[in-house]
Write an enzyme that holds these catalytic residues in place. Structure first.
Site, PDB file in Angstrom:
ATOM      1  N   HIS A  18       6.752  -0.480  -2.579  1.00  0.00           N
ATOM      2  CA  HIS A  18       5.885  -0.179  -1.664  1.00  0.00           C
ATOM      3  C   HIS A  18       5.704  -0.867  -0.439  1.00  0.00           C
ATOM      4  CE1 HIS A  18       4.065   2.807  -4.178  1.00  0.00           C
ATOM      5  NE2 HIS A  18       3.974   3.514  -3.318  1.00  0.00           N
ATOM      6  N   LYS A  42      -0.106  15.217  -8.177  1.00  0.00           N
ATOM      7  CA  LYS A  42      -1.016  14.080  -9.020  1.00  0.00           C
ATOM      8  C   LYS A  42      -2.784  14.082  -8.801  1.00  0.00           C
ATOM      9  CE  LYS A  42       2.951  11.447  -7.709  1.00  0.00           C
ATOM     10  NZ  LYS A  42       3.576  10.121  -6.734  1.00  0.00           N
ATOM     11  N   ARG A  91      14.479   4.796  -5.960  1.00  0.00           N
ATOM     12  CA  ARG A  91      14.382   3.352  -6.621  1.00  0.00           C
ATOM     13  C   ARG A  91      15.403   3.670  -7.445  1.00  0.00           C
ATOM     14  NH1 ARG A  91       8.684   4.392  -8.813  1.00  0.00           N
ATOM     15  NH2 ARG A  91       9.496   6.609  -8.328  1.00  0.00           N
ATOM     16  N   SER A 129       3.591   3.310  -9.190  1.00  0.00           N
ATOM     17  CA  SER A 129       1.422   3.431  -9.451  1.00  0.00           C
ATOM     18  C   SER A 129       1.443   3.231 -10.638  1.00  0.00           C
ATOM     19  CB  SER A 129       1.803   4.323  -8.270  1.00  0.00           C
ATOM     20  OG  SER A 129       1.994   3.488  -7.134  1.00  0.00           O
TER      21      SER A 129
END
Ligand code: PNS
Length: 168
Positions: A18, A42, A91, A129
């Site tokens: 990030h 989430k 990514r 994360s």
């Protein structure tokens, strides 16, 4: 010309991947608003205030960045702040479908809002994360994955939640 963009995310917690994307965006645009938002799919491990604190520590040296929390729609917040684009890191191909869906949803809700994708640095392609949380909660070393300035705080917070199942 308005050159304000938004880097949105859960940042639960912020990773080196990030930080790399946000710093690169800060060199391309006049102002970058880093927005800690709610991802309804989430369950976060850190409160919004904790995530903001980690971002402030990790990015405190960058002048043209503002770090905020917001609990509504990204498209509305971008309009309210006059941001012309959303900046996100990609990514791998596996990110693409989800990011593309969000970009098109945001464009529908706010036709002025474009999304710009920056390719993740190759050294952070695998980083997430959720992986950081898993490693820390099982007592592993997260210093490769999160900024040095926050890694002890993140580790302490996550390792207290350590849950070791007894294997038969
Ligand atoms: O880091 P994440 O979890 O991939 O980021 C996703 C996030 C928080 C940017 C996204 O869930 C979001 O924009 N949430 C705010 C609510 C919203 O606008 N939802 C509709 C667009 S998907």
């Amino acid at each position: 010309m308005n050159n304000t963009v938004i880097c949105p995310g859960s940042f639960d917690p912020v990773t080196l991947g990030h930080v790399d994307i946000i710093k690169r965006a800060s060199k391309m645009f006049d102002k970058v608003i880093v927005a800690v938002l709610v991802n309804m799919s989430k369950t976060p491990s850190f409160t919004i205030d904790e995530r903001i604190e980690f971002l402030k520590i990790a990015l405190g040296d960058v002048d043209n960045i503002e770090i905020v929390g917001f609990s509504g729609l990204l498209a509305d917040y971008a309009k309210e702040r006059g941001a012309k684009a959303v900046v996100k890191g990609l990514r791998a191909m596996s990110d693409f479908e989800y990011e593309f869906q969000m970009a098109l949803t945001n464009k529908k809700l706010n036709p002025e809002l474009d999304t710009v994708f920056l390719t993740s640095d190759s050294q952070y392609m695998y980083l997430s994360s959720s992986m950081v949380k898993q490693v820390a909660s099982l007592g592993g070393d997260i210093s490769f994955f999160v900024p040095e300035s926050i890694h002890a705080k993140v580790y302490e917070r996550l390792k207290t939640g350590t849950r070791k199942e007894t294997l038969k």
